[in-house]
Design an enzyme around this catalytic site. Structure first.
Site, mmCIF file in Angstrom:
data_model
loop_
_atom_site.group_PDB
_atom_site.id
_atom_site.type_symbol
_atom_site.label_atom_id
_atom_site.label_comp_id
_atom_site.label_asym_id
_atom_site.label_seq_id
_atom_site.Cartn_x
_atom_site.Cartn_y
_atom_site.Cartn_z
ATOM 1 N N VAL A 1 -7.140 -10.730 -9.200
ATOM 2 C CA VAL A 1 -7.098 -11.264 -7.795
ATOM 3 C C VAL A 1 -7.656 -12.609 -7.764
ATOM 4 C CG1 VAL A 1 -7.582 -10.720 -5.439
ATOM 5 C CG2 VAL A 1 -6.950 -8.860 -6.937
ATOM 6 N N GLU B 1 -8.888 -7.935 4.587
ATOM 7 C CA GLU B 1 -7.447 -7.596 4.748
ATOM 8 C C GLU B 1 -6.815 -7.152 3.386
ATOM 9 O OE1 GLU B 1 -4.417 -6.640 6.220
ATOM 10 O OE2 GLU B 1 -4.927 -8.217 7.720
ATOM 11 N N VAL C 1 -7.040 -2.970 1.726
ATOM 12 C CA VAL C 1 -6.308 -2.021 1.778
ATOM 13 C C VAL C 1 -4.640 -2.445 1.796
ATOM 14 C CG1 VAL C 1 -5.407 0.035 3.239
ATOM 15 C CG2 VAL C 1 -7.881 -0.815 3.383
ATOM 16 N N GLY D 1 -3.072 -4.230 -0.465
ATOM 17 C CA GLY D 1 -2.714 -5.373 -1.096
ATOM 18 C C GLY D 1 -2.268 -6.657 -0.049
ATOM 19 N N LYS E 1 -8.773 4.470 0.809
ATOM 20 C CA LYS E 1 -7.997 3.184 1.792
ATOM 21 C C LYS E 1 -8.123 4.032 3.331
ATOM 22 C CE LYS E 1 -5.616 1.231 -1.966
ATOM 23 N NZ LYS E 1 -4.784 1.446 -2.801
#
Lengths: 430, 430
Positions: B15, B130, B133, B135, B206
């Site tokens: 990421v 953001e 959860v 992506g 999540k």
């Protein structure tokens, strides 16, 4: 401690009343979540003496716009009058008086967006319009902020509840267009004069706003190619079903070679596409980008309460920035991309065609020849019936719109082609 | 003129690399949209000398966290290390140094949310998550801001791509659980040790974060009832299909009499429910409230690029507030509702049961009696096969979980019930 934010309303119809009820009923939640206490000062209406189911003191109503706009304490103006004038003049006045504006006014944004963005920026105030497209669905903020790092390539939207209701009844219950529209009218899903919805004007205005925020380019309703659903036949819906598609009225905004293609028309989409399961009067907007992949936002696109949640969400956003001493925005400089609007003839799509033909040796070769001459490549052909009653159903690969229209004209000139019964675009497949 | 915002990174995996590429590749767009120029200062990694496919100068890499956290110029820290420690300690340090934090760290939020919210608020800085959860799907901002005027009642999420892929293969291709999992592993949709996904741990974390933001109540992963999909059989999936349902691993957070029910388990949902068409490794979150109605957010729940768009979206949001001279947030005071977590036995759902029974006169009455004694009302019954091979498929009306479990025990004690083969919840129908 909560900061007091004074709000003036322009208009108090279905959405305005719902917003005022929401501000009262969820007062404590809104205060905890935003850090702001919203106080409504004055409310501009046409008739200040009409009795209304709204939880505010009757003396707040006024027929004088200056009562709302000249109030020194008013920090935010909520414009829910609809239509272009006098809304446009009043919103511009609000900006010049240093007021932030929250609006649900689709026509205003879709026709005078650039002017509004520039005037808001020049005065260092916000213009929020989450409620102007797709009612209660959070869309404007996700597209402009959460996706600020992405370069979107395409937006496909089902943004008109009436037409989606009509097409759902045709698809799920086998109704004709007329039957489905009559039911929609009976159940209150269609206006008495449904042409704004049925002919795609409402969707085209929303398409312009979506294109503006997705591609940072001010697009007006008049830029959008528009075709309604009144010519969609029960036959088209049935053939779509047999071929694995569903017919929807789509608002499409996409980049093609750097140009912007914007259009509203009925289209077949594959049954497994996420938009295919958007039924009845629901709306959904599907977006694509190289990094984020595919996203879809689904929900109620109209109605007082859903739209009011969007208005209050915008108020909370503005309120928080006031609380935090924030100044100004940058709407105009953000939406400053200069993209050409692509002419419809230059666009690309896949197509479905339904031809009434005479079934005899050599006919298919003649028909295929008409496609080939125009460089339109056929993906699949299916014949239904025989002899004089034969129908030919065809799906093309992605092709140029102008070439396809020329193909249709050439087909009509062929002697064994009795009729080109339908031509419909196919989206979301290739 | 753009404001320069200096950003420090903690972690540079999939990421992080994608976010750095996004910041470089879309630099001009991001600057125009946010009014900020994001400059990356230092990047904490385990091995500063490893070669990486990242468009930054190698000397930015460091193995010393103080290089990131002590930089006077660093305004925002992006935490992408994952796991609880040392991420927790470093994020708390960042807050105390007055840095805003953007994180994609699901475990950290789901286990130490309250502590983080309080420390951020105490230091007047932002915590944005953001990306933690689902992506690339904009979810946290819509739930906390756009819907700040609504009181949500229920959240149903498909938030784990691996299990949704496995269940999609079972549903669409008739595979067994084992076959589908093997394919998911082969195609890279499952980790080498897939138990975090398959047993619902990932979805439970999540679920805790979604419940926190939807209901303003700090919920931790350990609060969430959890059941994975390893016991879902091909038979269950087939019966679901015949009854008009689809099996999904659902994360559920809902209000029941003011208490909060939070759970992750396989469930049958009606085929026409918007969540039913969420296939393969896609995620979606469906929310309901009395005003807004039903909303759904759909997209890629994982992957470097989608998640990086969420990280950059959060950076833009923070950058804009810095540009506007905004100060502080109010995470802790916002998430301060004190709701009880409802015990699983006290929850309510509909249920599907699959019983292996001996088919002889009077058996159905005996079975119906076991339901009646426990006040569980049967909605539909369907028998498959005859004699010793009979299967009974039952769907109940909404019932209490404890009562249903007692019914299942009572059924097992009945002589003509050879086996209670499956019990599965049914959601989104009644």
């Amino acid at each position: 401690v909560a900061v007091e934010v004074v709000v003036g309303f322009l208009g108090c119809g279905v959405v305005g009343s719902a917003a005022l009820r929401l501000l009262r009923d969820h007062r404590a939640d809104i205060e905890r979540r935003s850090g702001c206490r919203f106080e409504v000062s004055r409310i501009l209406v046409r008739d200040a003496h009409r009795s209304r189911d709204v939880p505010v003191s009757p003396e707040l109503f006024t027929t004088e716009s200056r009562d709302v706009l000249a109030g020194q304490d008013v920090a935010v103006v909520v414009e829910l009058m609809g239509g272009i004038e006098p809304a446009r003049t009043l919103v511009l006045e609000a900006f010049r008086a240093g007021k932030h504006v929250v609006t649900a006014n689709k026509e205003l944004l879709a026709n005078h967006g650039r002017e509004l963005f520039e005037e808001a920026e020049a005065n260092g105030v916000n213009l929020s319009f989450e409620a102007a497209v797709a009612g209660g669905i959070p869309l404007i903020h996700p597209l402009t902020r959460a996706l600020a790092g992405e370069r979107l390539t395409r937006v496909l939207g089902i943004v008109n509840g009436t037409t989606n209701y009509v097409l759902s009844r045709m698809t799920d219950d086998g109704m004709s267009f007329g039957e489905a529209l009559a039911e929609a009218e009976r159940l209150g899903f269609a206006e008495r004069d449904p042409s704004d919805d049925i002919e795609g004007f409402d969707a085209a205005a929303k398409c312009a706003i979506l294109a503006t925020v997705a591609f940072d380019t001010p697009v007006v309703a008049g830029d959008v190619y528009r075709e309604g659903i009144s010519r969609v036949s029960a036959e088209d819906v049935e053939f779509a079903d047999r071929l694995g598609y569903v017919v929807k009225l789509l608002a499409v905004a996409e980049l093609e070679e750097g140009d912007l293609a914007v259009r509203v028309h009925p289209a077949m989409i594959p049954r497994h596409h996420p938009l295919a399961s958007v039924r009845d009067s629901y709306n959904a907007v599907f977006v694509e980008g190289p990094k984020v992949g595919q996203l879809m936002f689904y929900g109620r696109g109209a109605g007082g309460d859903p739209t009011a949640t969007a208005v209050v969400g915008d108020l909370v956003e503005v309120g928080r920035s006031l609380k935090d001493g924030r100044t100004g925005v940058m709407l105009a400089s953000r939406f400053s991309e200069e993209r050409r609007i692509r002419a419809m003839e230059a666009m690309e799509s896949q197509y479905y065609l339904l031809l009434d033909v005479i079934d005899r040796p050599g006919v298919l070769a003649q028909i295929a020849g008409a496609f080939g001459q125009n460089k339109v490549s056929i993906k699949s052909v299916w014949q239904e019936g025989f002899g004089d009653d034969a129908l030919l159903v065809m799906i093309t690969h992605r092709a140029n719109e102008g070439a396809l229209q020329q193909t249709a004209r050439d087909l009509r000139a062929l002697e064994p082609v009795l009729e080109v019964r339908s031509v419909m675009r196919v989206e979301g497949a290739e």
